[in-house]
Design an enzyme around this catalytic site. Sequence first.
Site, PDB file in Angstrom:
ATOM      1  CG  HIS A   1      -9.845   4.211   3.574  1.00 33.56           C
ATOM      2  ND1 HIS A   1      -8.667   4.900   3.497  1.00 33.56           N
ATOM      3  CD2 HIS A   1     -10.538   4.652   4.512  1.00 33.56           C
ATOM      4  CE1 HIS A   1      -8.581   5.695   4.542  1.00 33.56           C
ATOM      5  NE2 HIS A   1      -9.989   5.782   5.234  1.00 33.56           N
TER       6      HIS A   1
ATOM      7  CE  LYS B   1      -7.856   1.996  -0.836  1.00 34.50           C
ATOM      8  NZ  LYS B   1      -6.561   2.370  -0.135  1.00 34.50           N
TER       9      LYS B   1
ATOM     10  CG  ASP C   1      -1.498   4.712   4.074  1.00 37.09           C
ATOM     11  OD1 ASP C   1      -1.632   5.213   2.989  1.00 37.09           O
ATOM     12  OD2 ASP C   1      -2.140   5.160   4.883  1.00 37.09           O
TER      13      ASP C   1
ATOM     14  CG  HIS D   1      -1.894   1.073   1.478  1.00 39.37           C
ATOM     15  ND1 HIS D   1      -2.960   0.789   1.529  1.00 39.37           N
ATOM     16  CD2 HIS D   1      -1.569   2.549   1.124  1.00 39.37           C
ATOM     17  CE1 HIS D   1      -3.545   2.228   1.426  1.00 39.37           C
ATOM     18  NE2 HIS D   1      -2.814   3.267   1.423  1.00 39.37           N
TER      19      HIS D   1
ATOM     20  CG  HIS E   1      -4.857   2.024   5.925  1.00 41.19           C
ATOM     21  ND1 HIS E   1      -6.297   2.067   6.111  1.00 41.19           N
ATOM     22  CD2 HIS E   1      -4.711   2.822   4.658  1.00 41.19           C
ATOM     23  CE1 HIS E   1      -7.008   2.621   5.071  1.00 41.19           C
ATOM     24  NE2 HIS E   1      -6.031   3.195   4.376  1.00 41.19           N
TER      25      HIS E   1
ATOM     26  CG  HIS F   1      -0.782   7.124  -0.827  1.00 43.52           C
ATOM     27  ND1 HIS F   1      -1.912   7.319  -1.313  1.00 43.52           N
ATOM     28  CD2 HIS F   1      -0.963   6.389   0.169  1.00 43.52           C
ATOM     29  CE1 HIS F   1      -2.891   6.721  -0.836  1.00 43.52           C
ATOM     30  NE2 HIS F   1      -2.309   6.276   0.441  1.00 43.52           N
TER      31      HIS F   1
HETATM   32  C1  NCD Z   1      -3.482   8.986   2.488  1.00 41.85           C
HETATM   33  C2  NCD Z   1      -2.955  10.138   1.476  1.00 41.85           C
HETATM   34  O1  NCD Z   1      -2.582  11.142   1.682  1.00 41.85           O
HETATM   35  O2  NCD Z   1      -3.408   9.851   0.275  1.00 41.85           O
HETATM   36  N1  NCD Z   1      -3.478   9.649   3.843  1.00 41.85           N
HETATM   37  C3  NCD Z   1      -3.586   8.783   4.781  1.00 41.85           C
HETATM   38  O3  NCD Z   1      -3.621   9.642   5.745  1.00 41.85           O
HETATM   39  N2  NCD Z   1      -3.226   7.636   4.739  1.00 41.85           N
HETATM   40  C4  NCD Z   1      -4.863   8.287   1.866  1.00 41.85           C
HETATM   41  C5  NCD Z   1      -5.295   7.159   2.754  1.00 41.85           C
HETATM   42  O4  NCD Z   1      -4.679   5.994   2.382  1.00 41.85           O
HETATM   43  O5  NCD Z   1      -6.120   6.993   3.481  1.00 41.85           O
HETATM   44 ZN    ZN Z   2      -3.207   5.112   1.602  1.00 45.55          ZN
END
Ligand code: NCD
Ligand code: ZN
Length: 346
Positions: A137, A100, A248, A14, A175, A16
Amino acid sequence: MTETLTIQRPDDWHLHLRDGAMLAAVLPETARHFARAIIMPNLVPPVVTAAQAAAYRDRILAALPDGFGFAPLMTLYLTEETDPDDVAAAHASGLVHAVKLYPAGATTNSASGVANFDRVRGVLERMADIGLPLCVHGEVTTPDIDIFDRESVFIDRVLDPIRRATPGLRVVMEHITTSGAVDYARSGGADLAATITTHHLVINRNHILVGGIHPHYYCLPVAKRETHRQALVGAATSGDGCFFLGTDSAPHTDALKLSACGCAGCFTATNTLSILAEVFERENALPRLEGFTSRHGPGFYRLPVNTETVTLTRGEPVTYPGAIQTDDGPVSVFDPGFPLHWRVTG
Ligand code: NCD
Ligand code: ZN
Protein backbone atom coordinates in the site's frame (compact mmCIF):
# COMPACT_ATOMS: atom_id res chain seq x y z
CA MET A 1 -25.55 -8.25 -34.51
CA THR A 2 -24.58 -9.69 -31.14
CA GLU A 3 -21.09 -8.93 -30.01
CA THR A 4 -19.47 -11.35 -27.63
CA LEU A 5 -16.09 -11.54 -26.02
CA THR A 6 -14.80 -14.76 -24.46
CA ILE A 7 -11.79 -14.52 -22.17
CA GLN A 8 -9.97 -16.83 -19.80
CA ARG A 9 -11.64 -16.66 -16.40
CA PRO A 10 -10.38 -13.57 -14.53
CA ASP A 11 -8.66 -13.30 -11.16
CA ASP A 12 -8.75 -10.39 -8.74
CA TRP A 13 -5.27 -9.61 -7.41
CA HIS A 14 -6.46 -7.36 -4.55
CA LEU A 15 -9.73 -8.05 -2.76
CA HIS A 16 -11.27 -7.32 0.65
CA LEU A 17 -13.70 -10.02 1.74
CA ARG A 18 -13.95 -9.10 5.45
CA ASP A 19 -15.40 -11.72 7.81
CA GLY A 20 -18.68 -12.96 9.29
CA ALA A 21 -21.92 -11.63 7.81
CA MET A 22 -20.10 -9.29 5.42
CA LEU A 23 -17.96 -12.14 4.07
CA ALA A 24 -21.05 -14.27 3.45
CA ALA A 25 -22.74 -11.45 1.52
CA VAL A 26 -19.83 -10.23 -0.64
CA LEU A 27 -18.09 -13.52 -1.45
CA PRO A 28 -20.62 -14.67 -4.11
CA GLU A 29 -20.31 -11.29 -5.83
CA THR A 30 -16.67 -12.07 -6.59
CA ALA A 31 -16.90 -15.86 -6.94
CA ARG A 32 -19.59 -15.50 -9.63
CA HIS A 33 -17.02 -14.19 -12.12
CA PHE A 34 -13.54 -14.69 -10.67
CA ALA A 35 -11.61 -17.92 -10.19
CA ARG A 36 -9.11 -16.66 -7.61
CA ALA A 37 -8.36 -13.58 -5.59
CA ILE A 38 -5.53 -12.28 -3.45
CA ILE A 39 -7.29 -11.81 -0.11
CA MET A 40 -6.34 -8.75 1.89
CA PRO A 41 -5.43 -9.44 5.53
CA ASN A 42 -6.65 -6.19 7.13
CA LEU A 43 -9.22 -7.77 9.42
CA VAL A 44 -9.59 -6.66 13.03
CA PRO A 45 -7.31 -8.09 14.39
CA PRO A 46 -5.21 -8.48 11.23
CA VAL A 47 -4.17 -11.79 9.65
CA VAL A 48 -0.56 -11.85 10.80
CA THR A 49 0.46 -15.50 11.21
CA ALA A 50 0.22 -18.56 8.99
CA ALA A 51 -2.20 -20.10 11.48
CA GLN A 52 -4.48 -17.07 11.24
CA ALA A 53 -4.32 -17.18 7.43
CA ALA A 54 -5.23 -20.87 7.41
CA ALA A 55 -8.19 -20.24 9.71
CA TYR A 56 -9.37 -17.29 7.59
CA ARG A 57 -9.06 -19.39 4.44
CA ASP A 58 -11.27 -22.04 6.06
CA ARG A 59 -13.88 -19.42 6.95
CA ILE A 60 -13.90 -18.15 3.35
CA LEU A 61 -14.31 -21.65 1.94
CA ALA A 62 -17.06 -22.40 4.46
CA ALA A 63 -18.91 -19.24 3.34
CA LEU A 64 -18.69 -20.18 -0.34
CA PRO A 65 -22.11 -21.28 -1.62
CA ASP A 66 -22.38 -24.68 -3.31
CA GLY A 67 -21.55 -24.66 -6.98
CA PHE A 68 -18.97 -21.88 -6.88
CA GLY A 69 -15.39 -22.76 -7.76
CA PHE A 70 -13.24 -20.11 -6.14
CA ALA A 71 -9.77 -20.23 -4.64
CA PRO A 72 -8.76 -17.63 -2.04
CA LEU A 73 -5.05 -16.81 -2.28
CA MET A 74 -4.05 -15.80 1.22
CA THR A 75 -1.73 -13.03 2.35
CA LEU A 76 -0.05 -12.13 5.61
CA TYR A 77 -0.16 -8.68 7.16
CA LEU A 78 3.40 -7.48 7.74
CA THR A 79 4.11 -6.14 11.21
CA GLU A 80 7.37 -5.21 12.89
CA GLU A 81 7.10 -8.52 14.79
CA THR A 82 6.54 -10.78 11.75
CA ASP A 83 8.65 -13.95 11.97
CA PRO A 84 10.57 -14.73 8.73
CA ASP A 85 10.38 -18.48 9.43
CA ASP A 86 6.58 -18.37 9.80
CA VAL A 87 6.32 -16.49 6.50
CA ALA A 88 8.64 -18.90 4.69
CA ALA A 89 6.76 -21.96 5.99
CA ALA A 90 3.39 -20.45 4.99
CA HIS A 91 4.74 -19.85 1.50
CA ALA A 92 6.33 -23.29 1.18
CA SER A 93 3.07 -25.00 2.14
CA GLY A 94 1.23 -23.17 -0.67
CA LEU A 95 -1.02 -21.32 1.75
CA VAL A 96 0.33 -17.81 1.37
CA HIS A 97 0.95 -16.05 -1.95
CA ALA A 98 2.04 -12.59 -0.78
CA VAL A 99 2.83 -10.47 2.24
CA LYS A 100 1.04 -7.14 2.56
CA LEU A 101 2.80 -3.98 3.66
CA TYR A 102 0.61 -1.27 5.13
CA PRO A 103 2.47 1.77 6.38
CA ALA A 104 1.06 2.27 9.89
CA GLY A 105 -2.12 4.35 9.73
CA ALA A 106 -2.32 4.52 5.92
CA THR A 107 -5.83 3.17 5.49
CA THR A 108 -8.68 1.09 6.93
CA ASN A 109 -7.44 -1.21 9.72
CA SER A 110 -3.76 -0.45 9.26
CA ALA A 111 -2.87 0.46 12.85
CA SER A 112 -0.60 -2.60 13.16
CA GLY A 113 1.31 -1.71 10.01
CA VAL A 114 4.98 -0.84 9.68
CA ALA A 115 6.36 2.39 11.12
CA ASN A 116 10.09 1.53 11.23
CA PHE A 117 11.15 -0.17 8.01
CA ASP A 118 14.50 -1.26 9.46
CA ARG A 119 12.54 -3.67 11.66
CA VAL A 120 11.18 -5.64 8.69
CA ARG A 121 14.46 -5.89 6.81
CA GLY A 122 14.97 -9.54 7.80
CA VAL A 123 11.54 -10.58 6.53
CA LEU A 124 11.99 -8.71 3.26
CA GLU A 125 15.38 -10.33 2.66
CA ARG A 126 13.88 -13.75 3.29
CA MET A 127 11.04 -12.98 0.89
CA ALA A 128 13.54 -11.97 -1.78
CA ASP A 129 15.33 -15.30 -1.26
CA ILE A 130 12.19 -17.38 -1.69
CA GLY A 131 10.51 -15.22 -4.36
CA LEU A 132 7.45 -14.35 -2.28
CA PRO A 133 5.87 -11.07 -3.49
CA LEU A 134 5.39 -8.05 -1.26
CA CYS A 135 2.11 -6.23 -1.92
CA VAL A 136 2.55 -2.59 -1.02
CA HIS A 137 0.00 0.00 0.00
CA GLY A 138 2.10 2.85 -1.34
CA GLU A 139 1.26 5.93 0.68
CA VAL A 140 3.26 7.80 3.27
CA THR A 141 1.29 8.72 6.35
CA THR A 142 3.17 11.65 7.80
CA PRO A 143 0.72 14.51 8.42
CA ASP A 144 2.88 17.09 6.64
CA ILE A 145 2.43 15.35 3.27
CA ASP A 146 -0.66 16.37 1.32
CA ILE A 147 -3.01 13.44 0.78
CA PHE A 148 -2.81 13.83 -3.02
CA ASP A 149 1.01 13.55 -2.87
CA ARG A 150 1.25 10.56 -0.59
CA GLU A 151 1.79 7.99 -3.33
CA SER A 152 4.52 9.85 -5.18
CA VAL A 153 6.36 10.68 -1.95
CA PHE A 154 6.11 7.02 -0.91
CA ILE A 155 7.74 5.87 -4.13
CA ASP A 156 10.67 8.25 -3.66
CA ARG A 157 11.21 7.98 0.07
CA VAL A 158 10.16 4.42 0.91
CA LEU A 159 9.60 2.08 -2.02
CA ASP A 160 12.64 2.89 -4.09
CA PRO A 161 15.02 2.69 -1.08
CA ILE A 162 13.47 -0.65 0.00
CA ARG A 163 13.89 -2.10 -3.48
CA ARG A 164 17.49 -0.89 -3.74
CA ALA A 165 18.30 -2.32 -0.31
CA THR A 166 16.66 -5.67 -1.08
CA PRO A 167 17.76 -6.91 -4.50
CA GLY A 168 15.47 -9.59 -5.86
CA LEU A 169 12.48 -8.54 -3.75
CA ARG A 170 9.35 -9.01 -5.88
CA VAL A 171 6.93 -6.12 -5.37
CA VAL A 172 3.36 -5.38 -6.40
CA MET A 173 2.50 -1.70 -6.19
CA GLU A 174 -1.12 -1.95 -5.14
CA HIS A 175 -3.95 0.19 -6.52
CA ILE A 176 -1.73 2.76 -8.23
CA THR A 177 -3.31 6.19 -8.82
CA THR A 178 -0.69 8.39 -10.49
CA SER A 179 1.18 8.67 -13.77
CA GLY A 180 4.39 8.64 -11.73
CA ALA A 181 3.49 5.22 -10.35
CA VAL A 182 2.75 3.98 -13.88
CA ASP A 183 6.20 5.14 -14.99
CA TYR A 184 7.92 3.67 -11.95
CA ALA A 185 6.19 0.29 -12.38
CA ARG A 186 7.23 0.19 -16.03
CA SER A 187 10.84 0.91 -15.19
CA GLY A 188 11.21 -1.83 -12.58
CA GLY A 189 11.88 -4.95 -14.61
CA ALA A 190 10.56 -8.43 -13.96
CA ASP A 191 10.41 -8.08 -10.18
CA LEU A 192 7.97 -5.17 -10.19
CA ALA A 193 4.28 -5.03 -11.10
CA ALA A 194 1.28 -2.86 -10.30
CA THR A 195 -2.41 -3.48 -9.77
CA ILE A 196 -5.02 -1.03 -10.98
CA THR A 197 -8.56 -0.90 -9.59
CA THR A 198 -11.77 -0.66 -11.55
CA HIS A 199 -12.82 2.58 -9.90
CA HIS A 200 -9.53 4.40 -10.51
CA LEU A 201 -10.05 3.78 -14.24
CA VAL A 202 -13.40 5.59 -13.97
CA ILE A 203 -13.26 8.41 -11.43
CA ASN A 204 -11.00 11.37 -10.80
CA ARG A 205 -11.07 13.62 -7.76
CA ASN A 206 -13.82 15.80 -9.19
CA HIS A 207 -16.19 12.84 -8.92
CA ILE A 208 -15.65 12.90 -5.16
CA LEU A 209 -15.90 16.61 -4.56
CA VAL A 210 -17.77 18.52 -7.28
CA GLY A 211 -21.46 19.33 -6.80
CA GLY A 212 -21.50 17.99 -3.24
CA ILE A 213 -19.43 15.36 -1.51
CA HIS A 214 -19.82 11.82 -2.84
CA PRO A 215 -18.74 9.42 -0.11
CA HIS A 216 -19.16 6.31 -2.25
CA TYR A 217 -16.28 7.57 -4.42
CA TYR A 218 -13.96 8.01 -1.45
CA CYS A 219 -11.28 5.36 -1.24
CA LEU A 220 -7.58 5.15 -0.48
CA PRO A 221 -5.41 6.00 -2.21
CA VAL A 222 -7.78 8.84 -3.04
CA ALA A 223 -8.50 9.36 -6.76
CA LYS A 224 -6.24 11.99 -8.31
CA ARG A 225 -6.72 14.51 -11.15
CA GLU A 226 -7.95 13.51 -14.61
CA THR A 227 -4.51 13.33 -16.23
CA HIS A 228 -3.62 10.58 -13.76
CA ARG A 229 -6.82 8.65 -14.49
CA GLN A 230 -5.93 8.81 -18.16
CA ALA A 231 -2.45 7.46 -17.42
CA LEU A 232 -4.02 4.54 -15.53
CA VAL A 233 -6.36 3.79 -18.44
CA GLY A 234 -3.36 3.94 -20.77
CA ALA A 235 -1.45 1.49 -18.59
CA ALA A 236 -4.33 -0.95 -18.11
CA THR A 237 -5.18 -1.03 -21.81
CA SER A 238 -1.56 -1.08 -23.01
CA GLY A 239 -1.10 -4.83 -22.93
CA ASP A 240 1.99 -4.35 -20.74
CA GLY A 241 2.31 -7.42 -18.54
CA CYS A 242 3.35 -5.47 -15.46
CA PHE A 243 -0.20 -4.08 -15.05
CA PHE A 244 -3.12 -6.24 -13.91
CA LEU A 245 -6.47 -6.01 -12.20
CA GLY A 246 -6.74 -5.72 -8.44
CA THR A 247 -10.23 -4.38 -7.83
CA ASP A 248 -9.60 -3.38 -4.20
CA SER A 249 -13.33 -4.02 -3.85
CA ALA A 250 -13.69 -2.86 -0.25
CA PRO A 251 -17.18 -3.20 1.22
CA HIS A 252 -18.35 -0.94 4.02
CA THR A 253 -21.99 -0.62 5.04
CA ASP A 254 -23.71 2.54 3.86
CA ALA A 255 -24.03 3.62 7.50
CA LEU A 256 -20.24 3.61 7.79
CA LYS A 257 -19.71 5.33 4.42
CA LEU A 258 -22.36 8.04 4.90
CA SER A 259 -21.00 9.43 8.11
CA ALA A 260 -19.23 12.55 9.35
CA CYS A 261 -16.04 10.44 9.18
CA GLY A 262 -16.87 8.01 6.40
CA CYS A 263 -14.85 4.88 5.66
CA ALA A 264 -12.60 4.62 2.61
CA GLY A 265 -13.44 1.97 0.02
CA CYS A 266 -15.44 1.34 -3.16
CA PHE A 267 -17.42 -1.87 -3.55
CA THR A 268 -16.94 -2.96 -7.16
CA ALA A 269 -17.10 -6.76 -7.10
CA THR A 270 -20.62 -6.91 -8.51
CA ASN A 271 -20.17 -4.95 -11.74
CA THR A 272 -16.41 -4.87 -12.30
CA LEU A 273 -16.34 -6.93 -15.50
CA SER A 274 -19.10 -4.85 -17.12
CA ILE A 275 -17.29 -1.65 -16.21
CA LEU A 276 -13.92 -2.88 -17.45
CA ALA A 277 -15.36 -4.02 -20.77
CA GLU A 278 -16.90 -0.55 -21.24
CA VAL A 279 -13.60 1.19 -20.37
CA PHE A 280 -11.58 -1.05 -22.69
CA GLU A 281 -14.14 -0.71 -25.51
CA ARG A 282 -13.90 3.08 -25.35
CA GLU A 283 -10.15 2.76 -25.83
CA ASN A 284 -10.56 0.30 -28.71
CA ALA A 285 -8.67 -2.13 -26.49
CA LEU A 286 -11.14 -4.98 -25.95
CA PRO A 287 -8.62 -7.53 -27.29
CA ARG A 288 -6.33 -6.53 -24.40
CA LEU A 289 -8.93 -6.98 -21.65
CA GLU A 290 -8.00 -10.64 -21.17
CA GLY A 291 -4.37 -9.79 -20.49
CA PHE A 292 -5.34 -7.30 -17.80
CA THR A 293 -7.94 -9.47 -16.06
CA SER A 294 -6.70 -13.00 -16.66
CA ARG A 295 -3.11 -13.37 -17.88
CA HIS A 296 -0.71 -10.77 -16.50
CA GLY A 297 -1.53 -11.50 -12.86
CA PRO A 298 -0.84 -15.24 -13.03
CA GLY A 299 2.31 -14.40 -14.96
CA PHE A 300 3.65 -12.29 -12.12
CA TYR A 301 2.43 -14.60 -9.34
CA ARG A 302 3.84 -17.65 -11.19
CA LEU A 303 0.50 -19.43 -11.27
CA PRO A 304 -1.23 -21.09 -14.22
CA VAL A 305 -3.78 -19.10 -16.22
CA ASN A 306 -7.30 -20.36 -15.50
CA THR A 307 -8.52 -22.93 -17.99
CA GLU A 308 -12.22 -21.99 -17.82
CA THR A 309 -13.58 -18.95 -19.67
CA VAL A 310 -16.20 -16.27 -19.20
CA THR A 311 -18.20 -14.73 -22.02
CA LEU A 312 -19.32 -11.11 -22.11
CA THR A 313 -22.12 -10.05 -24.43
CA ARG A 314 -22.85 -6.51 -25.63
CA GLY A 315 -26.46 -5.36 -25.73
CA GLU A 316 -29.00 -3.03 -24.18
CA PRO A 317 -27.75 -1.25 -21.04
CA VAL A 318 -27.46 -3.63 -18.11
CA THR A 319 -28.41 -2.49 -14.64
CA TYR A 320 -27.09 -3.75 -11.33
CA PRO A 321 -28.67 -3.39 -7.92
CA GLY A 322 -27.77 -0.10 -6.25
CA ALA A 323 -26.77 -2.03 -3.16
CA ILE A 324 -26.37 -5.58 -1.95
CA GLN A 325 -27.99 -6.54 1.34
CA THR A 326 -25.93 -7.90 4.21
CA ASP A 327 -26.89 -8.78 7.77
CA ASP A 328 -24.80 -5.76 8.80
CA GLY A 329 -26.79 -3.43 6.49
CA PRO A 330 -26.76 -2.42 2.81
CA VAL A 331 -23.51 -1.99 0.88
CA SER A 332 -23.79 0.32 -2.13
CA VAL A 333 -22.44 -1.00 -5.40
CA PHE A 334 -20.00 1.34 -7.18
CA ASP A 335 -21.84 3.52 -9.72
CA PRO A 336 -19.60 4.25 -12.73
CA GLY A 337 -21.88 7.10 -13.78
CA PHE A 338 -22.30 5.86 -17.36
CA PRO A 339 -24.40 3.12 -18.96
CA LEU A 340 -22.94 -0.39 -19.08
CA HIS A 341 -23.58 -2.48 -22.18
CA TRP A 342 -21.54 -5.61 -21.49
CA ARG A 343 -22.90 -8.38 -19.29
CA VAL A 344 -21.46 -11.73 -18.33
CA THR A 345 -23.52 -14.33 -20.16
CA GLY A 346 -21.51 -17.47 -19.73
C1 NCD B 1 -9.55 -0.57 1.98
C2 NCD B 1 -10.47 -1.18 3.05
O1 NCD B 1 -11.58 -0.66 3.23
O2 NCD B 1 -10.09 -2.16 3.66
N1 NCD B 1 -10.05 0.73 1.65
C3 NCD B 1 -9.77 1.44 0.53
O3 NCD B 1 -10.18 2.61 0.45
N2 NCD B 1 -9.11 0.91 -0.47
C4 NCD B 1 -8.16 -0.57 2.44
C5 NCD B 1 -7.16 -0.32 1.36
O4 NCD B 1 -6.95 -1.16 0.48
O5 NCD B 1 -6.53 0.74 1.38
ZN1 ZN C 1 -7.32 -2.64 -0.49
